[in-house]
Design a protein around this motif. Structure first.
Motif, PDB file in Angstrom:
ATOM      1  N   ALA A 118       0.855  -1.196   0.000  1.00  0.00           N
ATOM      2  CA  ALA A 118       0.000   0.000   0.000  1.00  0.00           C
ATOM      3  C   ALA A 118       0.883   1.236   0.000  1.00  0.00           C
ATOM      4  CB  ALA A 118      -0.916   0.000   1.219  1.00  0.00           C
ATOM      5  N   ILE A 119       0.275   2.355  -0.327  1.00  0.00           N
ATOM      6  CA  ILE A 119       0.963   3.647  -0.286  1.00  0.00           C
ATOM      7  C   ILE A 119       0.058   4.607   0.455  1.00  0.00           C
ATOM      8  CG2 ILE A 119       1.953   5.527  -1.646  1.00  0.00           C
ATOM      9  CD1 ILE A 119       2.244   3.363  -3.908  1.00  0.00           C
ATOM     10  N   PHE A 120       0.628   5.294   1.423  1.00  0.00           N
ATOM     11  CA  PHE A 120      -0.132   6.240   2.236  1.00  0.00           C
ATOM     12  C   PHE A 120       0.432   7.636   2.047  1.00  0.00           C
ATOM     13  CE2 PHE A 120       0.052   2.172   4.557  1.00  0.00           C
ATOM     14  CZ  PHE A 120      -1.291   1.839   4.509  1.00  0.00           C
ATOM     15  N   ASP A 121      -0.443   8.627   2.121  1.00  0.00           N
ATOM     16  CA  ASP A 121      -0.014  10.020   2.105  1.00  0.00           C
ATOM     17  C   ASP A 121      -0.805  10.745   3.174  1.00  0.00           C
ATOM     18  OD1 ASP A 121       0.751  12.616   1.727  1.00  0.00           O
ATOM     19  OD2 ASP A 121       0.177  12.713  -0.380  1.00  0.00           O
ATOM     20  N   HIS A 122      -0.134  11.058   4.259  1.00  0.00           N
ATOM     21  CA  HIS A 122      -0.770  11.755   5.375  1.00  0.00           C
ATOM     22  C   HIS A 122      -0.406  13.231   5.374  1.00  0.00           C
ATOM     23  CE1 HIS A 122      -2.214   7.970   6.942  1.00  0.00           C
ATOM     24  NE2 HIS A 122      -1.008   7.474   6.817  1.00  0.00           N
ATOM     25  N   GLY A 123       0.035  13.741   4.237  1.00  0.00           N
ATOM     26  CA  GLY A 123       0.318  15.165   4.106  1.00  0.00           C
ATOM     27  C   GLY A 123       1.788  15.513   4.063  1.00  0.00           C
ATOM     28  N   ALA A 124       2.650  14.666   4.585  1.00  0.00           N
ATOM     29  CA  ALA A 124       4.080  14.978   4.617  1.00  0.00           C
ATOM     30  C   ALA A 124       4.848  14.215   3.546  1.00  0.00           C
ATOM     31  CB  ALA A 124       4.655  14.657   5.995  1.00  0.00           C
ATOM     32  N   GLY A 125       4.148  13.569   2.639  1.00  0.00           N
ATOM     33  CA  GLY A 125       4.805  12.781   1.588  1.00  0.00           C
ATOM     34  C   GLY A 125       4.341  11.343   1.636  1.00  0.00           C
ATOM     35  N   ASP A 126       4.578  10.641   0.559  1.00  0.00           N
ATOM     36  CA  ASP A 126       4.140   9.247   0.453  1.00  0.00           C
ATOM     37  C   ASP A 126       4.970   8.325   1.331  1.00  0.00           C
ATOM     38  OD1 ASP A 126       2.159   9.861  -1.383  1.00  0.00           O
ATOM     39  OD2 ASP A 126       3.431   9.444  -3.110  1.00  0.00           O
ATOM     40  N   ILE A 127       4.309   7.290   1.836  1.00  0.00           N
ATOM     41  CA  ILE A 127       4.962   6.247   2.629  1.00  0.00           C
ATOM     42  C   ILE A 127       4.600   4.911   1.995  1.00  0.00           C
ATOM     43  CG2 ILE A 127       5.039   5.088   4.871  1.00  0.00           C
ATOM     44  CD1 ILE A 127       4.446   7.800   6.142  1.00  0.00           C
ATOM     45  N   LEU A 128       5.612   4.097   1.704  1.00  0.00           N
ATOM     46  CA  LEU A 128       5.385   2.765   1.148  1.00  0.00           C
ATOM     47  C   LEU A 128       5.220   1.766   2.288  1.00  0.00           C
ATOM     48  CD1 LEU A 128       8.172   2.571  -1.610  1.00  0.00           C
ATOM     49  CD2 LEU A 128       5.811   3.361  -1.847  1.00  0.00           C
ATOM     50  N   GLU A 129       4.175   0.958   2.214  1.00  0.00           N
ATOM     51  CA  GLU A 129       4.015  -0.150   3.151  1.00  0.00           C
ATOM     52  C   GLU A 129       4.549  -1.384   2.454  1.00  0.00           C
ATOM     53  OE1 GLU A 129       0.259  -2.633   4.214  1.00  0.00           O
ATOM     54  OE2 GLU A 129       0.345  -0.944   5.619  1.00  0.00           O
ATOM     55  N   VAL A 130       5.606  -1.958   3.020  1.00  0.00           N
ATOM     56  CA  VAL A 130       6.268  -3.113   2.424  1.00  0.00           C
ATOM     57  C   VAL A 130       6.027  -4.312   3.330  1.00  0.00           C
ATOM     58  CG1 VAL A 130       8.469  -4.080   1.648  1.00  0.00           C
ATOM     59  CG2 VAL A 130       8.016  -1.628   1.375  1.00  0.00           C
ATOM     60  N   ALA A 131       5.377  -5.335   2.768  1.00  0.00           N
ATOM     61  CA  ALA A 131       5.077  -6.540   3.537  1.00  0.00           C
ATOM     62  C   ALA A 131       6.072  -7.627   3.158  1.00  0.00           C
ATOM     63  CB  ALA A 131       3.660  -7.007   3.242  1.00  0.00           C
ATOM     64  N   GLY A 132       6.767  -8.129   4.161  1.00  0.00           N
ATOM     65  CA  GLY A 132       7.730  -9.211   3.989  1.00  0.00           C
ATOM     66  C   GLY A 132       7.804  -9.983   5.282  1.00  0.00           C
TER      67      GLY A 132
END
Length: 164
Positions: A118-132
């Motif tokens: 998933a990719i989240f953007d809470h206002g300060a830039g995108d965050i990648l959710e990496v599942a491993g």
């Protein structure tokens, strides 16, 4: 890469004559009406979108074939998809979220960290959710993610604290 991209969703009916409350996922919300007919995710229905007015938390819109409040309300929660080739091309250092989801992520030493879930953007830039093996949240910056290779289907990441 997929052949279509989610550009919006129907949040419910607006008024009594078949208008819908539309949420646009486009950087310029009004662009949603310019991508030609939009389809449902499964491709079974197609709609031409005509924006009518701004409304709270979205836009009012008329969809082809929808003429009653009941028809509009029945579409609540439906996502709208545009053909990928209808979207504008991006500069080399920008990516559609749909292109990043599912890519395999490696650290700078070649070890697999997982896949982008998933990719989240809470206002300060995108965050990648990496599942491993473990769940990682990586800021999507050039420092942390120096390489995105869409053709090879992989991302090289240098997670914070990985050099300790």
């Amino acid at each position: 890469m997929t052949d279509k991209v989610c550009v919006g969703a129907i949040a419910g009916a607006f008024g009594v004559r078949g208008e819908v409350r539309l949420k646009s996922f486009c950087s310029q919300p009004q662009d949603i009406a310019g991508y030609g007919p939009l389809t449902t995710e499964d491709g079974t229905r197609s709609f031409t979108v005509k924006l009518t007015r701004p409304v709270k938390n979205g836009m009012g819109a008329r969809l082809s074939g929808i003429s009653t409040r009941e028809d509009a309300e029945a579409l609540r929660g439906t996502t709208l998809w545009a053909p990928r080739d209808a979207l504008p091309s991006l500069p080399d250092d920008e990516f559609y979220h749909a292109d990043l989801i599912g890519l395999e992520v490696f650290d700078t030493g070649g070890q697999t960290l997982g896949r982008v879930r998933a990719i989240f953007d809470h206002g300060a830039g995108d965050i990648l959710e990496v599942a491993g093996r473990e769940l990682l949240l990586l800021p999507f910056t050039r420092e942390i993610v120096p390489t995105v290779d869409l053709k090879a289907g992989r991302i090289i990441a240098d997670p914070p604290g990985s050099d300790e």
